[in-house]
Write an enzyme that holds these catalytic residues in place. Structure first.
Site, PDB file in Angstrom:
ATOM      1  N   SER A  11      38.556   4.980  65.016  1.00 22.76           N
ATOM      2  CA  SER A  11      38.954   3.785  65.770  1.00 22.76           C
ATOM      3  C   SER A  11      38.138   3.648  67.047  1.00 22.76           C
ATOM      4  O   SER A  11      37.576   4.623  67.556  1.00 22.76           O
ATOM      5  CB  SER A  11      40.453   3.922  66.111  1.00 22.76           C
ATOM      6  OG  SER A  11      40.893   2.866  66.933  1.00 22.76           O
ATOM      7  N   GLY A  12      38.076   2.444  67.562  1.00 21.42           N
ATOM      8  CA  GLY A  12      37.580   2.193  68.917  1.00 21.42           C
ATOM      9  C   GLY A  12      36.199   2.774  69.203  1.00 21.42           C
ATOM     10  O   GLY A  12      35.243   2.554  68.455  1.00 21.42           O
ATOM     11  N   ILE A  13      36.116   3.521  70.307  1.00 24.67           N
ATOM     12  CA  ILE A  13      34.837   4.061  70.777  1.00 24.67           C
ATOM     13  C   ILE A  13      34.246   5.012  69.723  1.00 24.67           C
ATOM     14  O   ILE A  13      33.049   4.943  69.419  1.00 24.67           O
ATOM     15  CB  ILE A  13      35.024   4.772  72.131  1.00 24.67           C
ATOM     16  CG1 ILE A  13      35.412   3.737  73.210  1.00 24.67           C
ATOM     17  CG2 ILE A  13      33.759   5.526  72.534  1.00 24.67           C
ATOM     18  CD1 ILE A  13      35.835   4.344  74.542  1.00 24.67           C
ATOM     19  N   ASP A  46      44.726  17.139  62.874  1.00 26.58           N
ATOM     20  CA  ASP A  46      45.359  16.841  64.157  1.00 26.58           C
ATOM     21  C   ASP A  46      44.797  17.825  65.179  1.00 26.58           C
ATOM     22  O   ASP A  46      44.918  19.045  65.007  1.00 26.58           O
ATOM     23  CB  ASP A  46      46.875  17.007  64.016  1.00 26.58           C
ATOM     24  CG  ASP A  46      47.607  16.510  65.243  1.00 26.58           C
ATOM     25  OD1 ASP A  46      47.089  16.670  66.373  1.00 26.58           O
ATOM     26  OD2 ASP A  46      48.712  15.963  65.078  1.00 26.58           O
ATOM     27  N   TYR A 138      48.120  11.077  81.634  1.00 23.98           N
ATOM     28  CA  TYR A 138      46.787  10.730  81.121  1.00 23.98           C
ATOM     29  C   TYR A 138      45.723  11.051  82.171  1.00 23.98           C
ATOM     30  O   TYR A 138      44.718  11.714  81.879  1.00 23.98           O
ATOM     31  CB  TYR A 138      46.791   9.248  80.778  1.00 23.98           C
ATOM     32  CG  TYR A 138      45.494   8.705  80.222  1.00 23.98           C
ATOM     33  CD1 TYR A 138      45.070   9.053  78.946  1.00 23.98           C
ATOM     34  CD2 TYR A 138      44.716   7.815  80.956  1.00 23.98           C
ATOM     35  CE1 TYR A 138      43.890   8.533  78.426  1.00 23.98           C
ATOM     36  CE2 TYR A 138      43.542   7.282  80.437  1.00 23.98           C
ATOM     37  CZ  TYR A 138      43.126   7.653  79.170  1.00 23.98           C
ATOM     38  OH  TYR A 138      41.969   7.127  78.663  1.00 23.98           O
ATOM     39  N   LYS A 142      42.662  13.854  81.971  1.00 23.30           N
ATOM     40  CA  LYS A 142      41.243  13.503  82.019  1.00 23.30           C
ATOM     41  C   LYS A 142      40.536  14.222  83.173  1.00 23.30           C
ATOM     42  O   LYS A 142      39.377  14.628  83.049  1.00 23.30           O
ATOM     43  CB  LYS A 142      41.068  11.990  82.125  1.00 23.30           C
ATOM     44  CG  LYS A 142      41.531  11.218  80.884  1.00 23.30           C
ATOM     45  CD  LYS A 142      40.787  11.623  79.616  1.00 23.30           C
ATOM     46  CE  LYS A 142      41.021  10.622  78.479  1.00 23.30           C
ATOM     47  NZ  LYS A 142      40.308  11.013  77.241  1.00 23.30           N
ATOM     48  N   VAL A 171      37.901  -0.515  77.958  1.00 25.48           N
ATOM     49  CA  VAL A 171      37.096  -0.824  76.773  1.00 25.48           C
ATOM     50  C   VAL A 171      38.025  -1.457  75.742  1.00 25.48           C
ATOM     51  O   VAL A 171      39.123  -0.942  75.483  1.00 25.48           O
ATOM     52  CB  VAL A 171      36.440   0.450  76.204  1.00 25.48           C
ATOM     53  CG1 VAL A 171      35.609   0.120  74.971  1.00 25.48           C
ATOM     54  CG2 VAL A 171      35.581   1.136  77.271  1.00 25.48           C
ATOM     55  N   THR A 173      39.576  -1.791  72.847  1.00 28.92           N
ATOM     56  CA  THR A 173      39.851  -1.020  71.618  1.00 28.92           C
ATOM     57  C   THR A 173      41.344  -1.109  71.311  1.00 28.92           C
ATOM     58  O   THR A 173      42.130  -1.571  72.157  1.00 28.92           O
ATOM     59  CB  THR A 173      39.522   0.467  71.828  1.00 28.92           C
ATOM     60  OG1 THR A 173      40.483   1.000  72.762  1.00 28.92           O
ATOM     61  CG2 THR A 173      38.112   0.682  72.367  1.00 28.92           C
TER      62      THR A 173
HETATM   63  P1  NAI Z   1      41.658   4.528  69.981  1.00 29.40           P
HETATM   64  O1  NAI Z   1      43.120   4.757  70.066  1.00 29.40           O
HETATM   65  O2  NAI Z   1      41.139   3.249  69.430  1.00 29.40           O
HETATM   66  O3  NAI Z   1      40.969   5.726  69.187  1.00 29.40           O
HETATM   67  C1  NAI Z   1      41.353   7.053  69.416  1.00 29.40           C
HETATM   68  C2  NAI Z   1      41.211   7.847  68.132  1.00 29.40           C
HETATM   69  O4  NAI Z   1      41.624   9.196  68.389  1.00 29.40           O
HETATM   70  C3  NAI Z   1      42.084   7.315  66.994  1.00 29.40           C
HETATM   71  O5  NAI Z   1      41.314   7.120  65.825  1.00 29.40           O
HETATM   72  C4  NAI Z   1      43.132   8.406  66.819  1.00 29.40           C
HETATM   73  O6  NAI Z   1      43.575   8.559  65.482  1.00 29.40           O
HETATM   74  C5  NAI Z   1      42.389   9.644  67.305  1.00 29.40           C
HETATM   75  N1  NAI Z   1      43.342  10.663  67.713  1.00 29.40           N
HETATM   76  C6  NAI Z   1      44.355  10.532  68.599  1.00 29.40           C
HETATM   77  N2  NAI Z   1      45.083  11.647  68.637  1.00 29.40           N
HETATM   78  C7  NAI Z   1      44.525  12.513  67.753  1.00 29.40           C
HETATM   79  C8  NAI Z   1      44.851  13.827  67.332  1.00 29.40           C
HETATM   80  N3  NAI Z   1      45.921  14.473  67.798  1.00 29.40           N
HETATM   81  N4  NAI Z   1      44.063  14.410  66.410  1.00 29.40           N
HETATM   82  C9  NAI Z   1      43.004  13.760  65.887  1.00 29.40           C
HETATM   83  N5  NAI Z   1      42.655  12.520  66.244  1.00 29.40           N
HETATM   84  C10 NAI Z   1      43.415  11.896  67.160  1.00 29.40           C
HETATM   85  O7  NAI Z   1      41.142   4.749  71.475  1.00 29.40           O
HETATM   86  P2  NAI Z   1      39.749   4.417  72.214  1.00 29.40           P
HETATM   87  O8  NAI Z   1      40.043   3.373  73.195  1.00 29.40           O
HETATM   88  O9  NAI Z   1      38.640   4.294  71.272  1.00 29.40           O
HETATM   89  O10 NAI Z   1      39.608   5.777  73.042  1.00 29.40           O
HETATM   90  C11 NAI Z   1      38.603   6.742  72.811  1.00 29.40           C
HETATM   91  C12 NAI Z   1      38.534   7.635  74.039  1.00 29.40           C
HETATM   92  O11 NAI Z   1      38.164   6.842  75.157  1.00 29.40           O
HETATM   93  C13 NAI Z   1      39.864   8.291  74.402  1.00 29.40           C
HETATM   94  O12 NAI Z   1      39.628   9.612  74.823  1.00 29.40           O
HETATM   95  C14 NAI Z   1      40.355   7.448  75.555  1.00 29.40           C
HETATM   96  O13 NAI Z   1      41.216   8.167  76.404  1.00 29.40           O
HETATM   97  C15 NAI Z   1      39.057   7.084  76.221  1.00 29.40           C
HETATM   98  N6  NAI Z   1      39.124   5.914  77.074  1.00 29.40           N
HETATM   99  C16 NAI Z   1      39.434   4.680  76.561  1.00 29.40           C
HETATM  100  C17 NAI Z   1      39.497   3.588  77.399  1.00 29.40           C
HETATM  101  C18 NAI Z   1      39.826   2.221  76.913  1.00 29.40           C
HETATM  102  O14 NAI Z   1      39.992   1.312  77.745  1.00 29.40           O
HETATM  103  N7  NAI Z   1      39.916   1.973  75.617  1.00 29.40           N
HETATM  104  C19 NAI Z   1      39.240   3.707  78.837  1.00 29.40           C
HETATM  105  C20 NAI Z   1      38.904   5.029  79.266  1.00 29.40           C
HETATM  106  C21 NAI Z   1      38.849   6.083  78.401  1.00 29.40           C
END
Ligand code: NAI
Length: 239
Positions: A11-13, A46, A138, A142, A171, A173
């Site tokens: 997902s996302g990033i 996980d 959170y 971080k 971002v 997402t």
């Molecule tokens: P997202 O929620 O779209 O993707 C996160 C992914 O991590 C998901 O596919 C999820 O299944 C996986 N994940 C979560 N817990 C897990 C676990 N216990 N075991 C295995 N996989 C797991 O989030 P996004 O936005 O792409 O975030 C990516 C990173 O960027 C994260 O570390 C987030 O904290 C960081 N971030 C995101 C921001 C935003 O605005 N979207 C801003 C700043 C940091």
């Protein structure tokens, strides 16, 4: 060839990192707790469970060969997470965001060090530096991740393994969209959020992927121990 292990790849990033790496010809080993599309090999695990992580990485290495870079994108940003929230929520947040990175590094960094070649990118957040009462767990997780990265950078540098951190602001997402959805007026919440970024828009997953790709590539071969804002200018005004 290069084999990049990407966590949070579903997902996302993380998903954008997978896409761009493959477009540049790297082979991608994807790990997530959800199924992942479009990687060269993927495993579900996980990150809160060390054994499961070891097993998943083992599978990925058998499929693609030794991992040459790691991009840890997986993370959780719990609703709640205030100073009043219970230990379980705090522990869970740390277990994915901080220990998840450590568990992955333990699996792949020894091989990188032995080959004297490797790069690690960990995804933090602008929240590591700006207190937000509803995101206390959170933000703390971080900040811990960033300091762990600095220690790792120092320890691995003699073996030419680099460790860097990306600190994004908002971002667009599913994680961010979920936080808008929790607001009384999601559209207004999004508009307010956009305004916090001097460049006048949210980041895209592709914006984040570009920096991650640079930091795992040899183009950044003399950069280690850094935390790089990726924030549309938000860090300037919020300092
Ligand atoms: P997202 O929620 O779209 O993707 C996160 C992914 O991590 C998901 O596919 C999820 O299944 C996986 N994940 C979560 N817990 C897990 C676990 N216990 N075991 C295995 N996989 C797991 O989030 P996004 O936005 O792409 O975030 C990516 C990173 O960027 C994260 O570390 C987030 O904290 C960081 N971030 C995101 C921001 C935003 O605005 N979207 C801003 C700043 C940091």
């Amino acid at each position: 060839g290069e084999v990049v292990l990407v966590s949070g790849a579903a997902s996302g990033i993380g998903a954008a990192v997978v896409q761009r790496l493959r477009a540049e010809g790297a082979r991608v080993a994807a790990l997530d707790r959800q199924p992942v599309d479009g990687a060269d090999a993927s495993a579900q695990a996980d990150l809160r469970a060390g054994e499961a992580v070891a097993q998943a990485v083992g599978q990925l290495v058998s499929a693609l060969g030794p991992v040459t870079s790691l991009v840890h994108c997986a993370g959780v940003c719990p609703a709640g997470g205030t100073l009043d929230d219970d230990d379980a929520l705090w522990l869970d947040t740390y277990s994915v965001n901080v220990l998840g990175a450590l568990r992955l590094m333990r699996q792949v960094v020894p091989g990188m060090r032995a080959r004297r070649h490797g790069a690690v990118v960990l995804v933090s957040s602008i929240n590591a530096r700006f207190a937000t009462p509803t995101l206390a767990a959170y933000a703390a997780s971080k900040a811990a991740l960033e300091e762990m990265a600095r220690t790792a950078a120092l320890e691995f540098a003699p073996d030419n393994v680099r460790v860097n951190v990306i600190a994004p602001a908002s971002v667009d997402t599913p994680m961010l969209q979920a936080s808008f959805a929790r607001a009384d007026d999601p559209d207004a919440a999004r508009a307010r959020n956009v305004q916090r970024h001097p460049l006048g828009r949210l980041g895209t997953p592709g914006d984040a992927a570009e920096l991650a790709l640079f930091l795992v590539s040899p183009r950044s071969g003399w950069i280690t121990g850094g935390t790089f804002p990726l924030d549309g200018g938000a860090g300037v005004t919020r300092r």
